[in-house]
Structures are given as structure tokens and as C-alpha cells.
Design a protein around this motif. Structure first.
Motif, short mmCIF file in Angstrom:
data_model
loop_
_atom_site.label_atom_id
_atom_site.label_comp_id
_atom_site.label_asym_id
_atom_site.label_seq_id
_atom_site.Cartn_x
_atom_site.Cartn_y
_atom_site.Cartn_z
N GLY A 1 48.61 3.72 56.58
CA GLY A 1 48.61 5.23 56.63
C GLY A 1 49.20 5.34 56.92
O GLY A 1 50.19 5.18 58.00
N LEU A 2 50.89 6.92 55.99
CA LEU A 2 51.76 7.67 57.14
C LEU A 2 51.68 8.92 57.12
O LEU A 2 51.02 9.19 55.49
N SER A 3 52.26 9.91 57.68
CA SER A 3 52.20 11.25 57.67
C SER A 3 54.03 11.39 58.49
O SER A 3 53.91 10.96 59.07
N TYR B 1 49.28 22.00 57.41
CA TYR B 1 50.24 21.27 58.65
C TYR B 1 51.65 20.77 57.75
O TYR B 1 51.99 19.93 58.84
N LYS B 2 51.93 20.90 56.38
CA LYS B 2 53.02 20.94 56.29
C LYS B 2 53.12 19.16 56.49
O LYS B 2 54.24 18.96 56.99
N LEU B 3 52.59 18.97 55.98
CA LEU B 3 52.23 17.43 55.66
C LEU B 3 52.19 16.69 54.50
O LEU B 3 51.41 16.63 53.12
N ILE B 4 52.94 15.13 54.39
CA ILE B 4 53.13 14.27 53.49
C ILE B 4 52.20 12.79 54.04
O ILE B 4 52.34 12.58 54.83
N TRP B 5 51.19 12.66 53.38
CA TRP B 5 50.72 11.87 53.16
C TRP B 5 50.91 10.92 52.67
O TRP B 5 50.14 10.84 51.43
N SER C 1 45.82 15.03 47.00
CA SER C 1 45.26 16.66 47.62
C SER C 1 45.61 17.54 46.75
O SER C 1 45.68 16.80 45.44
N VAL C 2 44.37 18.32 46.35
CA VAL C 2 44.21 18.79 46.15
C VAL C 2 43.83 20.38 47.32
O VAL C 2 43.40 20.13 48.06
N THR C 3 43.76 21.61 46.17
CA THR C 3 43.36 22.65 47.00
C THR C 3 42.40 22.94 47.45
O THR C 3 41.79 23.41 46.28
N ILE D 1 58.80 14.77 45.41
CA ILE D 1 57.43 16.26 45.24
C ILE D 1 58.08 16.78 45.62
O ILE D 1 59.54 17.11 46.13
N LYS D 2 58.18 18.31 44.62
CA LYS D 2 58.91 19.73 45.05
C LYS D 2 58.67 20.28 46.01
O LYS D 2 57.53 20.55 46.85
#
Length: 660
Positions: free
Chosen positions: A600-602, A588-592, A628-630, A532-533
Motif C-alpha cells: 500500500g501507498l499513501s 487527512y487529504k489522502l490518496i490510498w 473509498s466512500v463518504t 482523480i479530480k
């Protein structure tokens, strides 16, 4: 809950039902995989990849085709729907809405059965006929909309190893067991998935002729001697600027030496539809090696140098000096199985003047070559196009004016040639990691993403092959373009591939003659979880799957330095590696992430404020895919969750859901 990047912890939202996946846990072990298609901030689509199909999701709903009007519905077992010229086929999934009277049909998805021209019956998603005897009587209205899907070659077991990159409306997809594919969006319900065609976008002229205006003469004073010239033509595509491979050559053997005697050779060729202009190339001159009236033509295999360009399909050569630093491209497809590697010529009679190599094959296509004749013997064959799908049992023979010649074929591998990784870097599409060459990458010509042609001598715009550089053969897992290079994640380390001499403010061009590989660290990457960039940082899952690392670029050392960002919460990952993850920056600046056991983890991550916070997420089911998509103003999280159906049957189904 998840960690707030400004402090505290927050209860996570629930998820909203989007639709059932076509994948059915009753008949398969494998879940579907969600993949993002992001064209712009306002056009983003979730792709549901399942067993041999792809479906599409937009703004929390399945993409459906134009609705068909329902005019009747029977109270029967099975329920029969009337819709004039509906066009549905048995097995299609349809969503029904707006039915009057028989309202029990509304808001549900069914499978079409018993399809006729104007009627069809309904089954549930397990194939059980819908019994509408107890439903209300149909009164009026209603529509049936088919869920849009396309056929895919990918089997369900191979979905985790699909790797992809996107340019505008085209997603390029790789897997080492399949040829590369391009998925193209033409309209909301018009997508195509086609094997990538590795060739220039334009073809060369099919025929070329050359005629001398002045001929040799033994009676002039001084005598003019015979001189031979050879020409090939290439076409230029106006949209991409790509240059075709060379046309068939045209020989003129009865000209004079234009360096001594004023003369012209007129070259004409067949027009190429769509060509913007043409390049004309000439071989080195052949002087008076034949008779007094004809010279022997330049030998097969000669290089051709550029002499000029033309917008029309005719050109006059009056002894223009060729530029041999600019030559016609030579066709290359590094991913074709069963290529003709070489033709070894054995015994040959000495009476050949013209010859053509012919391959007898039941499977191969595309080969072309030129026979080299010396002193009447066929001595070798120059391979112009290596073709594809030939096998070692194929044979080669020669046609022409000679008596006999024998040769044997060397055929390249029939398997292991398809790449497993794809990315873009400096206007080139880059592929890597075939089964036969797992530590090698291939970059296309700049701006010509499917063109891997090269030249002799090599020029900067040629396609690039970067040979192996790692001490162990662990394979290139991911390629991530960054300002100073292509960060290359291997099974046992991370490298940066780029051009020497570049700096952050002025990166150097990546060319065949200027590419270097510099090691960054010795901790390898997972082969199924993409990096992930995050600004100048790259987050990745280690090869073992139970540690997450962040690579941070150090501008002073032009190097990436890594750190473990999961050690504080390692209990969440030990023995349960991450299988998929995605980045939801807003709000929320999250990696799921999804673990192998469906938990699941965040990870809340904000590098600027040194925020790293992990949390675990349980639900009434098992999470099997995340994406995820915008969807302005947020980055929307989509999930595949395997849940019990609420009908008391004890069976499960894959639910596609969107987090609120």
C-alpha cells in the motif's frame, strides 16, 4: 505512517474485518474489485465485484436480506438448521446470530447445503461440513440472514478494466468485451443489472392513416388535379422530453392541391401509452404524376418537415407549410454488433409498385427498411433501423407485387463494437473506445442518456460522434468532465474536447456542429487507474504506471499544464506500478493506492499549501483492491487484503476490511 498535511507524520489506523469475499484464492488467481456507489453524502455503498457476482457493503457491514428465524439446530455432522420456509438455496452465504445454547454458531458466515423447504445444513467457506457434535445444545432463538448478491456477466479476469460513471441511482458500466450495462438500485436489497437499451424512451404510433376531404374532379371549371401528401407521426415522452422515431408513413393520393383549392387532409394515428403529445411531419407534395384521380405518392426516402403538434391522436392539415429544419429522429445504435450497413440492389424486373425487403437470418433482429421504386424497378433500400446480430451469410429477398429482384447485404462487424469508457458531459452520456474505433467517442442526446438518434439535417440536440484526432491509435482511456470541456486521457496524451467559443463563466454548448479537440500534453494515462479530480486539478497515473502527474488548469491559456508529483519518492513506484487508488479527502487529504505487489501507498495532497507526501504501508498480507466512500464525517477507506487464515492451515483468503 502517513504524512500530515499540516506537518509531521502520523501512525495509520488499523483495519476492521467487514467480511470474507466470495472470491476464493484457493480456486482463483484474481481478487475481487471494490467500486464505490455514491448517491449522496448520506447514502454510499461499496460494491464488491467478483467472478459473475456483485455484493454490497454499507457502513462496514455486508448487506443482508431479511433475517429468517431459526427454531432448531442439531448436534450433528453436518449441523442441520431448522427455519420454516427459509427460501435459501445451496451455495447461498448466510450469517448466523443470536442462537441460544449453541453459541459457537454466532457471528460466523456459512454456506448453505442440503437445502430443503424448512431445513438446511451448513458448511464453512471452503465447503467443509460444520461438525456441531461438540457444540452446546441448542436452546432457543437465532436468525440466519442471506448475504445479498446479484448475478453479473463479468468474469474475474476482466474486472480491472471495468469503467463506470454514475447518475443518481444508476451506474453505467463498460468493458470492450461486454455490451454496456446499467446497474440500478431500486431498494437496499433490490438491484438490477441490465444491458443498456439504446433507443428513445417512447415508441412511435404503430399505425397512421390520412384521408382527403376534397378530391380531384375533371368536370369542374377549372379542373382540380390530383395531389399526393405523405405524413409521419412521432410521440413525445413526458418525463424526459424524448421524441420517438417516425411512425409508418401514411399516404393520401387523391387529394387536391391545398395551395390552390380549399381542402383538408385528416390524419389519425394509434395512441401511444404515456405520450404527452405528438409531432406531425409532412413530406414535399407530389403533383398529378399519376392518373386524373390519383397522384403518385412522394417517393420513398423523402425528408419530412414538421407542420404542427397535437395532444390528441388526430390532426387536420389545411396546407400548413412544413419546416424542414425540424425533422423526425433517425434511429442509431453505434454499439450494436452485426448491423445492416447497406443493401445493394442488382437486377430488378420493371413491374413493382410495392416492395418490402426481407432478411433471412437465424440471429439478427430489428432491421427495417423502405424500398425505393423508380419506373417499376427496385433501385435501392433506405435503411430505417440497421438492427443487430446479423451475419454476412444472411440473405435478402423482396416481397410485393413484382416478379423478381436480387440484392446483397453488407453487414457490419460482429465484434469490437462495445465501448470501454463512459462519462457524463453537458447532460449527455458519453461513450468511447471500442476495439474497432478506439479513438472515437459518442455522446447521447442531451438529457436522453440512452438515445443516440440523429436527424437529417443535423440539429443541435442530435447525438454526437467525434471522429479520431490523435496521431497514434492508443485509445481513449478516461473521460473527465471539467468546466470547459471533457478532459480525455489517451494512451499517449491528454486532450480537451469541448465547444468552441466557451469561456469559464459561460461555457458553450457541445453540439454535433460545435465540438473541438485541443491537445493538453503528450504524456498518456494508465488504462486501469482512473484520474482523480481535485478541485481544478486532475491527478493521474502515467501509462507506464510508475509516475503520478497532476494536471493544473491555467485559466489565462485555457490549457492544462502537468507536473510529476512522484519524483521525490520514485523509489516507491519503480518496477511496481499502481493498480488501484482512491481519494479520501476527509479528514487527512489522502490518496490510498495499491501497487501490483500488494504493497500500500499513501499520498498526502493539498495543492493550496503545496503539500505532497508519499509513504509506504505494509500489512500482514497483500492489498488487492482499494475504494473509498463518504461515511460522515469521514471518507472511509475499504480494502481487499489477501491474508493467511489464522487456523494454521497455511491457506489464504480475500478479506474485506475498513480502515478505522
Amino acid at each position: 505512517m502517513y504524512i500530515g498535511y499540516r506537518g509531521g507524520a502520523y501512525s495509520r489506523a488499523g483495519t476492521k474485518f467487514v467480511g470474507f469475499s466470495k472470491q476464493n484464492p484457493l480456486v482463483t488467481f484474481y481478487p475481487p474489485r471494490l467500486i464505490s456507489f455514491e448517491f449522496s453524502l448520506t447514502q454510499n455503498i461499496v460494491l464488491e465485484f467478483g467472478n459473475l457476482y456483485i455484493r454490497f457493503i454499507v457502513n462496514g457491514g455486508m448487506v443482508v436480506e431479511t433475517a429468517k428465524v431459526i427454531t432448531a439446530a442439531t448436534q450433528a455432522n453436518p449441523c442441520q438448521i431448522t427455519s420454516a420456509a427459509h427460501g435459501f438455496n445451496n451455495g447461498d452465504w448466510v450469517a448466523i446470530a443470536g442462537v441460544g445454547g449453541m453459541t459457537q454458531l454466532n457471528g460466523n458466515t456459512y454456506i448453505v447445503a442440503g437445502a430443503a423447504a424448512n431445513t438446511f445444513t451448513l458448511t464453512n467457506l471452503d465447503g467443509v461440513a460444520i461438525n456441531s457434535l461438540a457444540y452446546g445444545a441448542y436452546t432457543a432463538g437465532g436468525t440466519a440472514s442471506r448475504i445479498y448478491e446479484i448475478v453479473s456477466p463479468y468474469a474475474e479476469a476482466d474486472l480491472p478494466l471495468l469503467k463506470f460513471t454514475q447518475s443518481a441511482d444508476v451506474i453505467s458500466i463498460t468493458h470492450r468485451s461486454y455490451p454496456p450495462y446499467d446497474l440500478s438500485r431500486l431498494a437496499a436489497t433490490n438491484w438490477t443489472l441490465t444491458p443498456t437499451a439504446f433507443a428513445a424512451m417512447i415508441s412511435p404510433p404503430s399505425t397512421v392513416s390520412a384521408v382527403a376531404t376534397t378530391h380531384p374532379s375533371a368536370i369542374t371549371s377549372p379542373p382540380t388535379l390530383a395531389t399526393a401528401y405523405a405524413y409521419v407521426i412521432t410521440a413525445i415522452d413526458p418525463k424526459t422530453g424524448q421524441e420517438s422515431v417516425a411512425s409508418p408513413r401514411a399516404d393520401v393520393t387523391d387529394s387536391v392541391n391545398m395551395a390552390i383549392t380549399a381542402a383538408t387532409v385528416i390524419i389519425s394515428w394509434s395512441a401511444v401509452v404515456g405520450a404527452e403529445y405528438y409531432n406531425i411531419y409532412r413530406a414535399p407534395v407530389s403533383y398529378n404524376t399519376g392518373t386524373t384521380t390519383d397522384s403518385l405518392p412522394p417517393p420513398v426516402g423523402s425528408l419530412f418537415g414538421w407542420i404542427d403538434s397535437s395532444f390528441g391522436n388526430q390532426f387536420f392539415d389545411t396546407n400548413i407549410t412544413p419546416d424542414f429544419s425540424k425533422v423526425p429522429p433517425q434511429h442509431r445504435n453505434p454499439f450494436a454488433p452485426g448491423q445492416i450497413v447497406s443493401i445493394s440492389v442488382g437486377a430488378s424486373s420493371a413491374d413493382w409498385t410495392t416492395a418490402t425487403a426481407v432478411i433471412t437470418t437465424a440471429t439478427g433482429t430489428g432491421f427495417s427498411g423502405e424500398c425505393v421504386i423508380v419506373a417499376g424497378k427496385i433501385v435501392s433500400v433506405v435503411i430505417v433501423n440497421a438492427g443487430a446480430d446479423y451475419v454476412s451469410a444472411d440473405t435478402v429477398s423482396f416481397t410485393g407485387d413484382g416478379t423478381s429482384a436480387a440484392a446483397t447485404l453488407t453487414v457490419g462487424p460482429a465484434t469490437g463494437t462495445f465501448p470501454g469508457v463512459v462519462a457524463y458531459y453537458q447532460q449527455r452520456r458519453v461513450y468511447a473506445n471500442t476495439t474497432n474505433r478506439p479513438d472515437t467517442l459518442w455522446a447521447s442526446q442531451p438529457g436522453a442518456f440512452t438515445n443516440f438518434d440523429t436527424s437529417v439535417p443535423v440539429v443541435d440536440s442530435d447525438a454526437i460522434t467525434a471522429a479520431p484526432w490523435s496521431q497514434q491509435v492508443n485509445g481513449i482511456q478516461w473521460l473527465v468532465p471539467m468546466p470547459l470541456g471533457l478532459v480525455t486521457f489517451m494512451g499517449n496524451g491528454v486532450w480537451q474536447i469541448g465547444a468552441s467559443g466557451g469561456v469559464a463563466s459561460s461555457p458553450a454548448a457541445f453540439t454535433p456542429a460545435n465540438n473541438v479537440a485541443v491537445p493538453q500534453n503528450s504524456i498518456g494515462s494508465s488504462d486501469i487507474v482512473p484520474p482523480i479530480k481535485n478541485n481544478w486539478d486532475l491527478l493521474y497515473v502515467q501509462a507506464h504506471g510508475s509516475t503520478v502527474r497532476a494536471l493544473t488548469y491555467q485559466i489565462f491559456f485555457n490549457n492544462y499544464v502537468g507536473e510529476d508529483i512522484s519524483w521525490q519518492s520514485s523509489h516507491l513506484l519503480i518496477e511496481h506500478p499502481i493498480e488501484q487508488w482512491c481519494w479520501c479527502e476527509e479528514p487527512y487529504k489522502l490518496i490510498w493506492a495499491q501497487r501490483d505487489d500488494g504493497i500500500g501507498l499513501s499520498l498526502t495532497y493539498l495543492k493550496d499549501q503545496e503539500v505532497k507526501g508519499w509513504a509506504r504501508h505494509d500489512t500482514q498480507g497483500e492489498i488487492r483492491s482499494v475504494c473509498s466512500v463518504t461515511e460522515l464525517p469521514v471518507d472511509a477507506l475499504y480494502l481487499v487484503v489477501q491474508r493467511l487464515i489464522g487456523d494454521g492451515s497455511g491457506t489464504t483468503r480475500f478479506f474485506i476490511e475498513r480502515m478505522d
